[in-house]
Enzyme design. Structure first.
Site, PDB file in Angstrom:
ATOM      1  N   ASP A   1      69.695 -14.061  29.575  1.00 36.16           N
ATOM      2  CA  ASP A   1      69.533 -12.680  30.038  1.00 36.16           C
ATOM      3  C   ASP A   1      70.882 -12.257  30.617  1.00 36.16           C
ATOM      4  O   ASP A   1      71.238 -12.629  31.734  1.00 36.16           O
ATOM      5  CB  ASP A   1      68.422 -12.642  31.091  1.00 36.16           C
ATOM      6  CG  ASP A   1      68.193 -11.243  31.638  1.00 36.16           C
ATOM      7  OD1 ASP A   1      69.092 -10.388  31.496  1.00 36.16           O
ATOM      8  OD2 ASP A   1      67.117 -11.006  32.221  1.00 36.16           O
TER       9      ASP A   1
ATOM     10  N   TYR B   1      58.742  11.186  17.278  1.00 39.83           N
ATOM     11  CA  TYR B   1      57.984   9.930  17.226  1.00 39.83           C
ATOM     12  C   TYR B   1      58.408   9.161  15.993  1.00 39.83           C
ATOM     13  O   TYR B   1      58.405   9.711  14.894  1.00 39.83           O
ATOM     14  CB  TYR B   1      56.482  10.203  17.162  1.00 39.83           C
ATOM     15  CG  TYR B   1      55.800   9.831  18.454  1.00 39.83           C
ATOM     16  CD1 TYR B   1      55.849   8.516  18.903  1.00 39.83           C
ATOM     17  CD2 TYR B   1      55.142  10.772  19.230  1.00 39.83           C
ATOM     18  CE1 TYR B   1      55.267   8.146  20.102  1.00 39.83           C
ATOM     19  CE2 TYR B   1      54.550  10.413  20.430  1.00 39.83           C
ATOM     20  CZ  TYR B   1      54.614   9.094  20.854  1.00 39.83           C
ATOM     21  OH  TYR B   1      54.041   8.738  22.036  1.00 39.83           O
TER      22      TYR B   1
ATOM     23  N   ARG C   1      69.730   3.744  30.220  1.00 36.77           N
ATOM     24  CA  ARG C   1      68.774   2.695  30.576  1.00 36.77           C
ATOM     25  C   ARG C   1      68.000   2.286  29.328  1.00 36.77           C
ATOM     26  O   ARG C   1      67.309   3.105  28.719  1.00 36.77           O
ATOM     27  CB  ARG C   1      67.820   3.202  31.645  1.00 36.77           C
ATOM     28  CG  ARG C   1      68.539   3.619  32.904  1.00 36.77           C
ATOM     29  CD  ARG C   1      67.566   3.893  33.988  1.00 36.77           C
ATOM     30  NE  ARG C   1      67.026   2.639  34.438  1.00 36.77           N
ATOM     31  CZ  ARG C   1      67.380   2.065  35.592  1.00 36.77           C
ATOM     32  NH1 ARG C   1      68.250   2.637  36.376  1.00 36.77           N
ATOM     33  NH2 ARG C   1      66.843   0.932  35.943  1.00 36.77           N
TER      34      ARG C   1
ATOM     35  N   THR D   1      70.167  -5.557  29.261  1.00 32.73           N
ATOM     36  CA  THR D   1      69.961  -4.123  29.463  1.00 32.73           C
ATOM     37  C   THR D   1      71.275  -3.442  29.094  1.00 32.73           C
ATOM     38  O   THR D   1      72.315  -4.093  28.944  1.00 32.73           O
ATOM     39  CB  THR D   1      69.572  -3.804  30.923  1.00 32.73           C
ATOM     40  OG1 THR D   1      70.503  -4.421  31.800  1.00 32.73           O
ATOM     41  CG2 THR D   1      68.173  -4.296  31.229  1.00 32.73           C
TER      42      THR D   1
ATOM     43  N   LYS E   1      74.032  -1.494  32.795  1.00 29.10           N
ATOM     44  CA  LYS E   1      74.739  -2.113  33.933  1.00 29.10           C
ATOM     45  C   LYS E   1      76.231  -2.150  33.592  1.00 29.10           C
ATOM     46  O   LYS E   1      76.833  -1.102  33.425  1.00 29.10           O
ATOM     47  CB  LYS E   1      74.119  -3.470  34.231  1.00 29.10           C
ATOM     48  CG  LYS E   1      72.638  -3.341  34.666  1.00 29.10           C
ATOM     49  CD  LYS E   1      72.055  -4.657  35.091  1.00 29.10           C
ATOM     50  CE  LYS E   1      70.647  -4.508  35.635  1.00 29.10           C
ATOM     51  NZ  LYS E   1      69.605  -4.680  34.610  1.00 29.10           N
TER      52      LYS E   1
ATOM     53  N   GLU F   1      57.461   5.530  15.302  1.00 34.14           N
ATOM     54  CA  GLU F   1      56.948   4.152  15.414  1.00 34.14           C
ATOM     55  C   GLU F   1      57.302   3.355  14.167  1.00 34.14           C
ATOM     56  O   GLU F   1      57.142   3.825  13.043  1.00 34.14           O
ATOM     57  CB  GLU F   1      55.431   4.171  15.635  1.00 34.14           C
ATOM     58  CG  GLU F   1      55.122   4.280  17.113  1.00 34.14           C
ATOM     59  CD  GLU F   1      53.768   4.861  17.409  1.00 34.14           C
ATOM     60  OE1 GLU F   1      53.407   5.840  16.740  1.00 34.14           O
ATOM     61  OE2 GLU F   1      53.106   4.342  18.308  1.00 34.14           O
TER      62      GLU F   1
END
Ligand code: DSN
Length: 443
Positions: A196, A51, A231, A222, A225, A53
């Site tokens: 985008d 973790y 991902r 992203t 692709k 954050e």
């Protein structure tokens, strides 16, 4: 997967079957690709246990010595590869990344303007029933009757509706986008320009598609692709955006956490770093070039075989086939192709008379086939396989006396596929082809 096989044979078996499916079929969904073994190893690593954050050196938890370095590496590589001053690498995927940009730059109820879904836009660009429509006022533009973006029409709409943010960059648009035109429209009305580039990021890096960097305020992509990573997503602030608003990158970071996300997926961020390193190699340029060459060869052969393509062709990795001249639904063709080992997706075409669940088109692309080493010769073969099946489907559909309404019924589609002999014939040819081009995952 020795350990997994022993501890959970059910999951191991399903993973192996999916690996086999990918190996033995032609992955032609244009948003899919084949990440490297190195990316997979980073993804499967113990970084996922952590973790963290916050951001490097500004976290809310202890124990960040190594994850800080991992995230900094990914950020620096993203900045260098895309030639931008700021990068956020924490967004879990494209949809939250777009939402984070909206919430960073806008107030609830502000107007955004994106391309409609049926014209090739993405859900998160303001489509009905999405958060981008619920929490913002969404205005949608369409492509022209010829399937191309009509910049003067877009300008007119923008001047009338005065969006605070315009989105350019799509999921089903086969042609090059004129970023400069969008920048001038945005400037005229004082709007932010978000590009985008999820579908085309790898092509931009390879230099075979124009970069929006000089024109956009913010760029979202992203990473899985054409960029061929895990991902995830990148949100890039440009020099232009930062000169408009020096706090832009800070606002984006806060929109991700605490705005819409908690702990970053550090294993994914490591995988993104690995993919960015791969994308900076000269061989990635060769790959990107070949993706576009392959798409062009595929499109040309499809046209030769009597297919109608939206915009008549492609200048990217993606092709949209309008099946209306074949009198077949996208569902029928996509399922028949899948039975023959050719995996793509059904898709609406601009001004589609059919509903989105039963659209008139199919969408396909070349990123994954190119990753396997296929070239123009194989693309032509694939186009001919497609034509064989479609011609056979048309013939058998007529013999059965099926109408469009029949095609909407699964059992009737099954009956049709049983009669369509070419499906089996193509399947064996696809198997032969995939054997000749095994997935290597080494780039
Ligand atoms: N679902 C992706 C695509 O297929 O284009 C976009 O998010």
């Amino acid at each position: 997967m020795k350990t997994l096989k022993k501890s959970d044979p059910e999951v191991a078996d399903l993973i192996q079957k999916e690996q086999g499916r990918q190996e033995n079929t032609l992955m032609m969904i244009p948003s899919e690709n084949i990440a490297s073994q190195a990316v997979e190893e980073a993804l499967a690593s113990s970084l996922g246990n952590k973790y963290a954050e916050g951001y490097p050196h500004k976290r809310y938890y202890q124990g960040n010595e190594f994850v800080d370095k991992v995230e900094t590496l990914a950020i620096e590589r993203a900045k260098k590869l895309f030639n931008v001053p700021e990068a956020n690498v924490q967004a879990l995927s494209g949809s939250p990344a777009n939402f984070a940009v909206y919430t960073a730059l806008l107030s609830p109820g502000d107007t955004i303007m994106g391309l409609s879904l049926s014209s090739g836009g993405h859900l998160t660009h303001g489509a009905a029933r999405t958060a981008s429509d619920k929490y913002f006022r969404s205005i949608q533009y369409d492509v022209g009757r010829d399937g191309f973006l009509d910049y003067e029409k877009i300008r007119k709409l923008a001047k009338k509706e005065k969006p605070r943010l315009i989105v350019a960059g799509y999921t089903a648009y086969p042609q090059i986008i004129d970023w400069k035109q969008f920048a001038s429209i945005a400037k005229e009305i004082g709007a932010y320009l978000l590009t985008d580039i999820s579908h085309i990021a790898g092509l931009i890096v390879a230099g075979v598609y124009p970069t929006p960097v000089p024109y956009a305020d913010v760029i979202m992509t992203t990473t899985h692709k054409t960029l061929r990573g895990p991902r995830g997503a990148l949100i890039l602030s440009t020099k232009k955006g930062l000169s408009k608003d020096p706090d832009l990158a800070k606002k984006i970071n806060s929109a991700i956490i605490p705005g819409i996300q908690g702990g970053p997926h550090m294993n994914t961020i490591a995988g993104i770093g690995v993919a960015l390193k791969e994308a900076s190699k000269p061989s990635f340029k060769t790959y990107g070039k070949q993706v576009v060459k392959n798409a062009r060869a595929l499109a040309q052969e499809l046209v030769k075989q009597g297919f109608e393509l939206v915009t008549g062709g492609t200048t990217s990795h993606l092709i949209l086939i309008d099946l209306r001249n074949k009198k077949l639904l996208g569902n029928t063709v996509a399922e028949a192709f899948e039975a023959a080992g050719i995996v793509l997706n059904r898709n609406a075409v601009p001004f589609d008379p059919n509903p989105p669940y039963y659209p008139s088109g199919i969408r396909l692309g070349t990123p994954a086939l190119t990753s396997r080493g296929m070239k123009e010769k194989q693309m032509k073969m694939v186009a001919r396989f497609m034509n064989l099946i479609v011609a056979d489907l048309q013939k058998e559909k007529e013999k059965l006396g099926f109408m469009i309404e029949d095609e909407k019924k699964r059992d009737k589609r099954k009956t049709l596929f049983l009669k369509t002999k070419s499906i089996k014939a193509v399947l064996s040819k696809v198997k032969e082809l995939t054997r000749q081009f095994p997935i290597k995952k080494a780039y």
